[in-house]
Design an enzyme around this catalytic site. Structure first.
Site, PDB file in Angstrom:
ATOM      1  N   GLN B 125      40.872  38.725  40.591  1.00 22.95           N
ATOM      2  CA  GLN B 125      40.202  40.112  41.209  1.00 22.95           C
ATOM      3  C   GLN B 125      39.844  40.821  39.672  1.00 22.95           C
ATOM      4  OE1 GLN B 125      42.997  42.903  42.262  1.00 22.95           O
ATOM      5  NE2 GLN B 125      41.497  43.651  43.835  1.00 22.95           N
ATOM      6  N   GLY B 126      38.526  40.709  39.589  1.00 24.18           N
ATOM      7  CA  GLY B 126      37.889  41.628  38.538  1.00 24.18           C
ATOM      8  C   GLY B 126      37.461  43.310  38.636  1.00 24.18           C
ATOM      9  N   TYR B 127      38.709  43.652  38.875  1.00 22.53           N
ATOM     10  CA  TYR B 127      38.613  45.274  39.048  1.00 22.53           C
ATOM     11  C   TYR B 127      38.796  46.076  37.936  1.00 22.53           C
ATOM     12  CZ  TYR B 127      37.876  44.616  44.165  1.00 22.53           C
ATOM     13  OH  TYR B 127      37.377  44.434  45.318  1.00 22.53           O
ATOM     14  N   SER B 128      40.212  45.935  37.361  1.00 24.54           N
ATOM     15  CA  SER B 128      40.701  46.862  36.333  1.00 24.54           C
ATOM     16  C   SER B 128      39.992  46.629  35.019  1.00 24.54           C
ATOM     17  CB  SER B 128      42.171  46.705  36.382  1.00 24.54           C
ATOM     18  OG  SER B 128      42.616  47.117  37.414  1.00 24.54           O
ATOM     19  N   SER B 162      45.512  39.050  37.597  1.00 18.66           N
ATOM     20  CA  SER B 162      46.484  38.154  38.027  1.00 18.66           C
ATOM     21  C   SER B 162      45.829  36.860  38.244  1.00 18.66           C
ATOM     22  CB  SER B 162      47.076  38.723  39.318  1.00 18.66           C
ATOM     23  OG  SER B 162      47.631  39.811  39.247  1.00 18.66           O
ATOM     24  N   GLU B 248      43.674  39.646  62.486  1.00 23.08           N
ATOM     25  CA  GLU B 248      45.139  39.066  62.503  1.00 23.08           C
ATOM     26  C   GLU B 248      46.048  39.644  61.291  1.00 23.08           C
ATOM     27  OE1 GLU B 248      44.345  35.296  65.257  1.00 23.08           O
ATOM     28  OE2 GLU B 248      44.674  34.925  63.463  1.00 23.08           O
TER      29      GLU B 248
HETATM   30  C1  LIG Z   1      51.718  42.932  38.216  1.00 28.63           C
HETATM   31  C2  LIG Z   1      50.103  43.465  37.974  1.00 28.63           C
HETATM   32  C3  LIG Z   1      48.975  42.774  38.491  1.00 28.63           C
HETATM   33  C4  LIG Z   1      48.061  43.452  38.617  1.00 28.63           C
HETATM   34  N1  LIG Z   1      46.787  42.267  38.995  1.00 28.63           N
HETATM   35  C5  LIG Z   1      45.613  42.877  38.853  1.00 28.63           C
HETATM   36  C6  LIG Z   1      44.580  42.045  39.329  1.00 28.63           C
HETATM   37  O1  LIG Z   1      44.537  40.972  39.600  1.00 28.63           O
HETATM   38  N2  LIG Z   1      43.081  42.400  39.090  1.00 28.63           N
HETATM   39  C7  LIG Z   1      43.010  44.012  38.780  1.00 28.63           C
HETATM   40  O2  LIG Z   1      41.629  44.260  38.623  1.00 28.63           O
HETATM   41  N3  LIG Z   1      43.991  44.590  38.368  1.00 28.63           N
HETATM   42  C8  LIG Z   1      45.308  44.281  38.387  1.00 28.63           C
HETATM   43  N4  LIG Z   1      46.289  45.102  37.991  1.00 28.63           N
HETATM   44  C9  LIG Z   1      46.101  46.292  37.446  1.00 28.63           C
HETATM   45  C10 LIG Z   1      46.364  47.335  38.560  1.00 28.63           C
HETATM   46  O3  LIG Z   1      45.696  47.606  39.573  1.00 28.63           O
HETATM   47  C11 LIG Z   1      46.268  48.898  37.589  1.00 28.63           C
HETATM   48  O4  LIG Z   1      47.331  48.684  36.773  1.00 28.63           O
HETATM   49  C12 LIG Z   1      46.528  50.195  38.438  1.00 28.63           C
HETATM   50  O5  LIG Z   1      45.657  50.144  39.408  1.00 28.63           O
HETATM   51  C13 LIG Z   1      46.689  51.189  37.485  1.00 28.63           C
HETATM   52  O6  LIG Z   1      45.617  51.408  36.542  1.00 28.63           O
HETATM   53  P1  LIG Z   1      46.059  51.537  35.089  1.00 28.63           P
HETATM   54  O7  LIG Z   1      46.906  50.315  34.827  1.00 28.63           O
HETATM   55  O8  LIG Z   1      44.870  51.800  34.248  1.00 28.63           O
HETATM   56  O9  LIG Z   1      46.971  52.764  35.052  1.00 28.63           O
HETATM   57  P2  LIG Z   1      46.545  54.283  34.859  1.00 28.63           P
HETATM   58  O10 LIG Z   1      45.344  54.437  36.059  1.00 28.63           O
HETATM   59  O11 LIG Z   1      46.202  54.738  33.535  1.00 28.63           O
HETATM   60  O12 LIG Z   1      47.927  55.238  35.501  1.00 28.63           O
HETATM   61  C14 LIG Z   1      48.864  55.691  34.605  1.00 28.63           C
HETATM   62  C15 LIG Z   1      49.625  56.490  35.382  1.00 28.63           C
HETATM   63  O13 LIG Z   1      48.881  57.746  35.782  1.00 28.63           O
HETATM   64  C16 LIG Z   1      48.953  58.094  36.884  1.00 28.63           C
HETATM   65  N5  LIG Z   1      47.871  58.106  37.579  1.00 28.63           N
HETATM   66  C17 LIG Z   1      46.349  58.022  37.440  1.00 28.63           C
HETATM   67  N6  LIG Z   1      45.553  58.774  37.926  1.00 28.63           N
HETATM   68  C18 LIG Z   1      46.353  59.624  38.729  1.00 28.63           C
HETATM   69  C19 LIG Z   1      46.047  60.847  39.557  1.00 28.63           C
HETATM   70  N7  LIG Z   1      44.713  60.848  40.168  1.00 28.63           N
HETATM   71  N8  LIG Z   1      47.156  61.142  40.263  1.00 28.63           N
HETATM   72  C20 LIG Z   1      48.244  60.965  39.968  1.00 28.63           C
HETATM   73  N9  LIG Z   1      48.772  60.190  38.963  1.00 28.63           N
HETATM   74  C21 LIG Z   1      47.759  59.345  38.602  1.00 28.63           C
HETATM   75  C22 LIG Z   1      49.388  56.472  37.721  1.00 28.63           C
HETATM   76  O14 LIG Z   1      50.031  56.730  38.994  1.00 28.63           O
HETATM   77  C23 LIG Z   1      50.293  55.735  36.700  1.00 28.63           C
HETATM   78  O15 LIG Z   1      51.668  56.449  36.940  1.00 28.63           O
HETATM   79  C24 LIG Z   1      47.696  44.381  37.976  1.00 28.63           C
HETATM   80  C25 LIG Z   1      48.414  45.200  37.552  1.00 28.63           C
HETATM   81  C26 LIG Z   1      49.791  44.691  37.413  1.00 28.63           C
HETATM   82  C27 LIG Z   1      51.110  45.421  37.117  1.00 28.63           C
END
Ligand SMILES: Cc1cc2nc3c(=O)[nH]c(=O)nc-3n(C[C@H](O)[C@H](O)[C@H](O)COP(=O)(O)OP(=O)(O)OC[C@H]3O[C@@H](n4cnc5c(N)ncnc54)[C@H](O)[C@@H]3O)c2cc1C
Lengths: 327, 403
Positions: B125-128, B162, B248
């Site tokens: 999943q290439g989102y982040s 992941s 489902e």
């Molecule tokens: C085990 C694991 C597997 C993952 N697998 C994938 C994957 O396969 N593909 C993929 O694309 N991503 C993956 N991710 C990434 C994951 O989706 C992101 O880490 C997550 O969405 C948070 O983004 P960030 O790490 O940039 O944190 P940030 O967005 O920088 O957030 C940091 C902190 O700030 C808070 N914050 C940010 N914005 C707000 C807001 N608007 N209001 C309140 N608080 C806020 C957050 O809650 C968090 O506490 C994975 C992450 C983990 C830990």
């Protein structure tokens, strides 16, 4: 699988909600809270007129779940009156074949619950009968004439309490301690208090959400501020999933599942904790207005304290649940 | 209320059981490549019976069954009981296939669905991105059309992917319209990861896990993908990414996992001789109140799904609830393991051949519980969702791009 409410059940809740809103508005709660009465005749009779008194009679076609749904709405409205005692008394009287089930089901006779080992009963001065449910001694139905009643100044203004004492041999034994009905009635009482707590916790959450949408500070509704939004989300997170805990406990009781006693203990403990946490958060979410008597949150907060204290504390029921699990 | 599934479902259960007793497990001497082949044949047979890949049309390798959450649940239960392999899991089945079924072209469906179903294609999943997590709509990885208009040229970086090391393909969000408003400039692309423009690097997780279980970062340096692999309209990738599996999906499986974990926690308290401690008993039952709330709420959601009703806001709460319960369990476990907490748990990452592990294995769980509070939408974002979508509180306009 069917584990959600039927249209009939939702309709019953709506009917009770509407009736209590009419007969028990906040002005009435205020007046009652400041008065010296034990009982609100108007709202009680309005509720009983819905014909719900006999829900726990085995042949009613309803069951503890339906009774819990009604108690939930009563908790929401912070309704006065010994509803839980009344519902259980009908169940006890019908199952034992002793006493006047019809008079109780219609609400013409008022019964209140006296929990074994406790000195307190709600709405005692209005009660014609005391249903004493004691896991260790059995279930008895005692007429008011045999009971000494000493009203106390109760914290929960919606369900005034009295100190009561009854001689050990007063009234009529409906079930011996060893009769399974004794434990079942005690369990049912726990589920109904949990339902009252659920309704109250939902009510204060709804009040807080509504307030957060309308109250403005810094030029915008306070509900837009994330810190508060998250607090409200947490209140909802505490209440909404716990609803199913009450449903399950009631369902397990109705179906006489082996884990029904434990489910009742878990529901009572969990919901009474949830109620107090949620009402505390609700007062905080309202700011100064929440701390006023006038606004009314205090009635639910006080009722949360009473629900928690009534029939045994959360810690007590968790200890029972641990033992019942065989740990 | 009634927690049974009804007579029709029980008849169906008997059918599934009969099938399983005939075809599973494999003979005891089946190993390695032979076992893989056996499993492949087994899955094909089960699909032929209509047990697996029910939402997928037959032409793409599915069994094309009408939506029936009860049947699907019976299948899950019986396969789990027999320890028989279900559908291949992962992003491919959970995300790529449903997205393609709803938004893909005929060519894309033919190219990808069967290969994914059969386990040949594994999807990341290439989102982040390093600068885009919660604020997912701010992705910056660039997609530009090649001169002949036939290919997308991709430059940028993705992170936290992941199963990235095993992935053969990726579905990704790339910015193709730099001047459009944040949400309107994103395109949803599929890409083959086995090409010179793609570099992947594993990132070691806090659990210490390495290898297969870890996540990765990806660097795209003029990587290419055909324009025909773009899903949905150009610039509409945000909408495409919201596509979810509707068929489902409801199951009570998630709750089962939590229940098992809780039972292990109780066992741990017994193992370390603390089960008679009133504080431990109180804490355990306190946690169990939430575990059961989660379980019965999953019944509720499942029951509504079977009846075609909306369960309401509770459905938005399950992820956060799970996360919070995970934290509570982790804290109690940490208390219970005492000085075993000094030991390295030696994670699931290929270093577990050190022989049997003691209570320190809980450290994996304890650290792992933190992953849940971040992956798939961090807890604060979950709170926003409950507040805004569940309670109807006003939306913070600055944050309309969160996942
Ligand atoms: C085990 C694991 C597997 C993952 N697998 C994938 C994957 O396969 N593909 C993929 O694309 N991503 C993956 N991710 C990434 C994951 O989706 C992101 O880490 C997550 O969405 C948070 O983004 P960030 O790490 O940039 O944190 P940030 O967005 O920088 O957030 C940091 C902190 O700030 C808070 N914050 C940010 N914005 C707000 C807001 N608007 N209001 C309140 N608080 C806020 C957050 O809650 C968090 O506490 C994975 C992450 C983990 C830990």
């Amino acid at each position: 699988m069917h584990f959600h409410l039927t249209e009939e059940q939702k309709a019953i809740q709506d009917a009770v909600r509407g009736t209590l809103a009419d007969s028990w508005p906040i002005e009435r709660i205020h007046a009652f809270a400041d008065g010296d009465e034990d009982f609100d005749r108007a709202s009680w009779h309005a509720l009983m007129a819905l014909g719900l008194g006999g829900m726990l009679a085995p042949d009613s076609g309803m069951g503890l779940l339906d009774a819990a749904l009604v108690c939930e709405v009563a908790g929401e409205a912070a309704a006065a009156g010994p509803l839980i005692g009344q519902l259980l008394a009908v169940a006890a009287v019908v199952a034992s074949g002793k006493g006047d089930a019809e008079a109780l089901a219609s609400g013409a006779q008022v019964a209140t619950l006296l929990h074994g080992g406790s000195d307190y009963a709600p709405s005692a001065r209005a009660a014609d009968l005391f249903l004493i449910v004691d896991r260790a001694k059995g279930v008895r139905l005692v007429p008011a004439a045999d009971v000494t009643i000493e009203p106390v100044k109760a914290a929960d203004r919606t369900r005034p309490m009295s100190k009561v004492s009854t001689p050990d041999d007063a009234g009529e034994t409906l079930f011996a301690a060893t009769d399974p009905m004794t434990a079942r009635l005690a369990d049912a009482a726990l589920v109904l208090v949990a339902a009252d707590a659920l309704g109250g916790a939902q009510k204060v959450t709804d009040m807080s959400v509504a307030y957060a949408k309308e109250r403005e500070q810094f030029g915008q509704p306070i509900g837009r501020f994330q810190a508060l939004k998250h607090q409200l989300a947490h209140m909802a997170l505490a209440v909404e999933p716990a609803r199913a805990l009450v449903w399950y406990a009631a369902y397990a009781w109705d179906a006489e599942l082996p884990d029904a006693p434990r489910a009742a203990a878990m529901a009572k403990a969990h919901l009474c904790d949830t109620y107090i946490q949620t009402t505390r958060a609700a007062v905080a979410a309202h700011g100064g207005i929440g701390y006023t008597w006038e606004y009314g949150l205090n009635y639910w907060f006080r009722r949360a304290m009473a629900d928690r204290a009534w029939l045994g504390s959360p810690a007590e029921h968790r200890a029972r649940a641990a033992t019942l699990a065989g740990w | 209320m009634d927690l049974s599934y009804g007579a029709a479902a029980e008849a169906f259960r008997a059918e599934v059981r009969a099938f399983l007793s005939l075809h599973w497990p494999p003979p005891s001497d089946t190993r390695g490549a032979e076992l893989k082949a056996f499993i492949r044949t087994f899955r094909a047979l089960a699909t032929g019976e209509g047990y697996l890949y029910r939402a997928i049309p037959k032409i793409y390798g599915g069994s094309e069954q009408p939506v029936d959450v009860i049947k699907a649940q019976v299948i899950r239960e019986e396969f789990a009981r027999a320890r028989a392999p279900m559908e291949v899991g992962g992003n491919g089945m959970n995300m790529t296939v449903p997205t393609l079924l709803e938004k893909g072209t005929e060519e894309q469906k033919e190219l990808f669905i069967r290969k994914t179903v059969e386990g040949d294609y594994i999807w990341g999943q290439g989102y982040s991105e390093p600068g885009s997590g919660s604020d997912l709509a701010s992705v910056r990885t660039k997609g530009e059309l090649s001169a002949d208009g036939k290919k997308w040229i991709i430059n940028g970086q993705k992170i936290w992917t992941s199963q990235g090391m095993q992935s053969t393909h990726m579905f990704m969000l790339v910015r193709t319209e730099p001047d459009a408003p944040k949400h309107d400039g994103i395109t949803y692309l599929l890409i083959d990861l086995d090409q010179p423009g793609v570099t992947r690097r594993p990132i070691r997780q806090m659990t210490g896990e390495e290898g297969d279980h870890t996540f990765c970062e990806f660097f795209f340096d003029n990587a290419e993908t055909p324009v025909s692999w773009q899903v949905g309209e150009r610039g509409q990738g945000w909408t495409v990414s919201r596509t979810t599996l509707k068929h489902e999906r409801a199951s009570i499986g998630g709750a089962d996992g939590l229940g098992k974990q809780f039972a292990k926690l109780v066992d741990l308290a017994k193992e370390v001789g603390r089960i008679d401690d009133p504080i431990v008993r109180d804490k355990l039952t306190q946690i169990e109140g939430s575990v059961l709330s989660h379980r019965y709420s999953s019944y509720r959601i499942f029951s509504c799904a079977a009846a075609g009703e909306d369960p309401g806001p509770v459905a938005l709460m399950m992820k956060l609830l799970l996360t919070e319960i995970g934290h509570e369990m982790a804290l109690l476990a940490q208390e219970l393991i005492g000085e075993h907490g000094f030991l390295e748990p030696a994670g699931a990452g290929g270093r577990s051949n050190r022989g049997p592990r003691g209570p320190e294995k809980w450290l994996d769980q304890i650290m792992g519980s933190l992953g849940n509070s971040i992956a798939g939408g961090a807890s604060n974002i979950q709170r926003n969702i409950i507040g805004e979508r569940g309670l109807g509180l006003p939306r913070d306009l600055a944050m309309s791009g969160e996942r």
